[in-house]
Design a protein around this motif. Structure first.
Motif, short mmCIF file in Angstrom:
data_model
loop_
_atom_site.label_atom_id
_atom_site.label_comp_id
_atom_site.label_asym_id
_atom_site.label_seq_id
_atom_site.Cartn_x
_atom_site.Cartn_y
_atom_site.Cartn_z
N ILE A 149 -3.36 -0.15 -8.94
CA ILE A 149 -4.14 0.25 -7.77
C ILE A 149 -5.44 -0.54 -7.78
CG2 ILE A 149 -5.32 2.15 -6.62
CD1 ILE A 149 -3.32 4.05 -7.99
N LEU A 180 -3.67 4.11 -1.22
CA LEU A 180 -3.74 3.31 -2.44
C LEU A 180 -3.35 1.88 -2.11
CD1 LEU A 180 -1.90 5.80 -4.84
CD2 LEU A 180 -4.34 5.72 -4.28
N ARG A 181 -4.30 0.97 -2.21
CA ARG A 181 -4.01 -0.46 -2.03
C ARG A 181 -3.50 -1.00 -3.35
NH1 ARG A 181 -6.10 -4.67 1.14
NH2 ARG A 181 -4.94 -6.56 0.56
N LEU A 182 -2.29 -1.53 -3.34
CA LEU A 182 -1.62 -1.97 -4.56
C LEU A 182 -1.84 -3.46 -4.79
CD1 LEU A 182 1.69 0.03 -4.06
CD2 LEU A 182 -0.40 0.75 -5.24
N ALA A 200 0.84 -1.20 0.00
CA ALA A 200 0.00 0.00 0.00
C ALA A 200 0.87 1.24 0.00
CB ALA A 200 -0.93 0.00 1.21
N TYR A 253 -5.96 3.93 8.13
CA TYR A 253 -6.03 2.98 7.03
C TYR A 253 -5.47 1.60 7.39
CZ TYR A 253 -6.96 7.19 4.31
OH TYR A 253 -7.52 8.36 3.83
N SER A 258 -4.66 10.21 1.33
CA SER A 258 -5.08 9.21 0.35
C SER A 258 -4.39 7.89 0.66
CB SER A 258 -4.73 9.65 -1.07
OG SER A 258 -3.32 9.61 -1.29
N GLU A 297 -7.59 -0.63 -5.05
CA GLU A 297 -8.58 0.09 -4.25
C GLU A 297 -7.95 1.40 -3.81
OE1 GLU A 297 -12.16 0.59 -3.34
OE2 GLU A 297 -11.88 -1.59 -3.16
N SER A 298 -8.74 2.48 -3.77
CA SER A 298 -8.20 3.78 -3.36
C SER A 298 -9.20 4.47 -2.45
CB SER A 298 -7.89 4.65 -4.58
OG SER A 298 -9.07 4.96 -5.30
N GLU A 300 0.47 5.33 1.22
CA GLU A 300 -0.32 6.35 1.91
C GLU A 300 0.33 7.71 1.72
OE1 GLU A 300 -2.12 7.38 6.39
OE2 GLU A 300 -1.00 5.51 6.03
#
Length: 788
Positions: free
Chosen positions: A492, A451-453, A422, A525, A449, A494-495, A424
């Motif tokens: 990405i 961002l799940r990678l 992820a 998060y 923000s 999920e964001s 952040e």
């Protein structure tokens, strides 16, 4: 973006008086060590204005042309008064000298106390290292985290538990920073000690509410700790020898007055005595603190700091548990101009957890790593405005677990749970604003923000529901995946984007009284997967993403603050209310260990907490101390996702594992003379919420318990009293060697507080019985401290 923020700063600057102004800026240090001092009051009495130094000892004040008396004040140091003729921008360095050892001889002026009353900062607790070192503690080991438990709004899950809880929040909701680096586990020996060496610590603050915009990523509190820089004038050493552990710290100049080093270590050694017996088990810890700093020139300074710690728990050479933190931080301080200070940090943090299971011939490794880049600015526009802004970016690697066979006959197959990744990011700004003589405010916002990678494998579920509900049986269970997706690290999957406003305001009633209020929204998060009341090293961190939403906090607080008798006493009364969205909850019987699909064991719920805190302090004289009391409630609710679902605990609110209605502590210190000092503290707390069986039934000759609603019962109330005495011998001649003896008694009346209560069937009577487990009774301790 930096240009935009600069224009914003210029806008406020234009609001200042048209009269020509100049800047007084500089750094404040300890005269003996050249150590920068945090939170020093820099006052201009004639203008009724002032500032405090930042975390690097820097300050800046903008004033009209003229001659001013500048007053520099800091508790424990002699006050400095200096006249400055301000007709151009002026840079100065003030060196402060420690005051007399007798606390009552330290002068605290009205101006210093008025700064505290006027400041919009609230819900902030600060303890000096000198105060922490005097408090009675278990095994005689000075402990920063356990000292915080004596403050209002702070508690934990009982003796021997790791972490701490703030205002009804979970332990994983606290952001713990050591020189800006994240510490994921703050305890040694499963909670008996904290990871912070008190000899290496310069400053610490605990933010419970009204949290500034520069902090983010957790929804309960921020514990911000800074290590000392090291003595750049001469070599010094200090340490202590106790019955369980010892410590040693050395510091000195690399280049005199320009650079310094600090290195300190601690280790426990109780396990060595076990080797003299037939006991083959052992448990010990060790850690290392280091700090290097070098002043390149008048405007630039480099700092490198690090921490490494490990715990080892061994049972008969068949089971070995090793865990701990590793952090490094490289920082560049720069004075861009007389009123603009910046800090650029590159930070690495690694929490590791490992098991060696020799009896079944396999190892288990897990952990979390992150690389963090921070760029922060302090912009001192004028005596009414101070602007802070910056950019933070963190890259995470989550290792949920890896099983590695260690022998040909182990019978265990290699297994690697899927790593998660992820990113952040956050952009923040905040303004400290003196609106009028009576009103001051701090306001701003943080744009975060997450961002799940992509990862190697991610389960796909029907209707995106990893948990299914059986209405006929009223049971939640794991869903069966209908497929698997694999994505590259650059994708990405999920964001999330959240705006987090922050606001604090203070209204000064008079020189000694004020009322304050604050509101802050924060987003978390990361989640700690644990269904115990106290975090354990086996707990696993997991990021928000598909199926797991980020936690979002909204908190409001109001308070009344008063200095009494010119600061001899102080009173703080605060009330708070906070609610949290998307607080994860666990299914009954959830399997959390080595679960490659943790989303099938949890549901998203919500939490709330509210309460009243009182802190009354006596600050001067031979007899000092404080009384702290908290009246609060902490609850959680997980309703059904649809009207047909029952949810957890039938969808009703229930007490969290760390809810305590009453939490009271009394802490005192008495200076008998220059040789003897006595300290005591008393603690009383409502017992922790738990779940007891309220009946049973027989099934095929088995007695099956029936449990009440979740956390509807409580352990017995917790209370104890601790005493300590410190003896400081007279110095012999002009020798620089100083020493002291600390004698302590933890739990002096031998209260057997319940750590847990379990239920079992008595084989003799065939009846169920309750069994109480207590960890500590009365514990004496002796520690020898030295400094040279």
């Amino acid at each position: 973006m930096q240009k935009l923020l600069f224009l914003f700063a210029c806008f406020f600057s234009c609001l200042a008086s048209a009269q020509e102004t100049f800047v007084i800026s500089g750094t404040i240090t300890d005269a003996a060590s050249n150590e920068t001092l945090i939170g020093v009051n820099v006052l201009v009495p004639s203008e009724s204005t002032g500032v405090v130094t930042n975390e690097y000892g820097f300050f800046s004040i903008k004033l009209p042309e003229g001659t001013y008396d500048i007053q520099i004040s800091y508790l424990g140091y002699q006050t400095i008064s200096r006249q400055i003729n301000l007709n151009q921008n002026t840079s100065v360095t003030f060196e402060m000298t420690e005051a007399s050892e007798n606390l009552e001889e330290v002068v605290i002026s009205d101006d210093i106390e008025r700064i505290d009353i006027e400041s919009p900062a609230m819900s902030v607790n600060k303890l000096s290292i000198n105060t922490i070192q005097k408090l009675p503690v278990v095994f005689g080991e000075v402990d920063i985290v356990k000292s915080l438990l004596l403050l209002p709004g702070v508690s934990n899950a009982g003796e021997g538990s790791s972490g701490f809880n703030v205002r009804g929040g979970a332990a994983d909701q606290n952001l713990i920073l050591l020189d800006e680096a994240t510490i994921f586990n703050s305890s040694h020996l499963f909670g008996f000690f904290s990871v912070f060496n008190p000899d290496a610590i310069k400053d610490l603050k605990l933010y419970k509410g009204g949290i500034p915009a520069k902090y983010g990523g957790r929804v309960s509190s921020v514990l911000d700790i800074y290590q000392r820089d090291g003595n750049s004038k001469e070599f010094k050493a200090q340490g202590g020898i106790g019955i369980i552990s010892s410590r040693l710290l050395a510091e000195g100049p690399i280049v005199k007055d320009k650079g310094s080093f600090l290195i300190g270590g601690r280790s426990s050694y109780a396990h060595l005595f076990l080797k003299l017996t037939d006991n083959e088990n052992s448990a010990y810890f060790y850690d290392l603190n280091t700090k290097l700093n070098y002043r390149i020139d008048a405007k630039n300074k480099l700092l490198f700091s690090g921490y490494f710690g490990r715990d080892v728990f061994n049972i008969s050479e068949n089971f070995e548990n090793t865990y701990g933190n590793t952090v490094f931080n490289l920082r560049w301080n720069r004075l861009n101009s007389d009123n603009l200070f910046s800090n650029l940090s590159l930070i690495y943090s690694d929490y590791y957890y490992g098991l060696k299971l020799n009896f079944v011939q396999f190892n288990w490794d897990s952990g979390i790593k992150n690389i963090n880049l921070k760029y922060d600015f302090n912009h001192y526009l004028n005596d009414q405005f101070q602007l802070k802004y910056g950019l933070h970016s963190t890259y995470y690697i989550f290792n949920p677990g890896e099983i590695i066979p260690t022998g040909e006959d182990s019978g265990i197959n290699y297994l690697k749970l899927n790593n998660k990744y992820a990113l952040e990011n956050a952009l923040y700004f905040s303004v400290e604003h003196d609106i009028s003589d009576k009103i001051t405010a701090e306001y701003g916002a943080r744009l975060s923000s997450f961002l799940r990678l992509g990862q190697d494998e991610l389960n796909i579920y029907e209707d995106d529901l990893p948990v299914v509900y059986n209405e006929a049986q009223d049971i939640y269970s794991e869903a069966t995946p209908i497929g698997v997706r694999s994505d590259s690290r650059s994708k990405i999957i999920e964001s999330f984007l959240n705006i987090e406003p922050r606001f604090s305001i203070s209204y000064k009633i008079n020189r000694n009284q004020s009322v304050k209020g604050s509101y802050n929204r924060m987003t978390q998060y990361l989640h700690l997967i644990s269904n115990t009341s106290s975090p354990t090293p086996t707990d696993v961190w997991t990021p928000s993403g598909p199926y797991i939403e980020p936690q979002i906090l909204d908190q409001v607080a109001v308070g009344y603050f008063r200095n009494i008798d010119n600061g001899a006493f102080s009173l703080e009364v605060e009330s708070f209310y906070k609610k949290i969205q998307n607080r994860i909850d666990y299914l009954n019987g959830a399997n959390l260990i080595a679960n490659n699909a943790i989303e099938t064991a949890i549901l998203n719920g919500r939490a709330r907490a509210y309460g009243l805190e009182v802190l009354l302090k006596k600050n001067t004289g031979k007899f000092t101390g404080w009384f702290a009391y908290t009246l609060s409630r902490s609850e959680q609710q997980t309703p059904g996702r649809t009207p047909n679902e029952s949810g957890i605990n039938n969808g009703e609110w229930y007490n969290t594992n760390f809810d305590k209605t009453h939490d009271l502590s009394l802490t005192t210190s008495y200076d008998l003379n220059k040789k003897w000092q006595f300290n005591a503290n008393f603690v009383f707390q409502t017992g922790l919420a738990t779940t007891y069986p309220n009946g049973r039934y027989e099934y095929m000759d088995l007695s099956v318990p029936v449990y009440s609603n979740r956390n509807s019962n409580r352990l017995p109330s917790y209370h104890r009293m601790d005493l300590s005495a410190t003896f400081t011998p007279n110095k012999k001649g002009n020798k620089s060697y100083e020493s002291s003896w600390n004698f302590g008694i933890y739990n002096i009346y031998n209260r057997k507080n319940a750590y847990s209560i379990s239920f079992r069937e008595n084989l003799d009577t065939q009846r169920n019985e309750a069994v109480k487990l207590s960890l500590f009774g009365i514990i004496p301790s002796v520690t020898y401290n030295f400094k040279f």
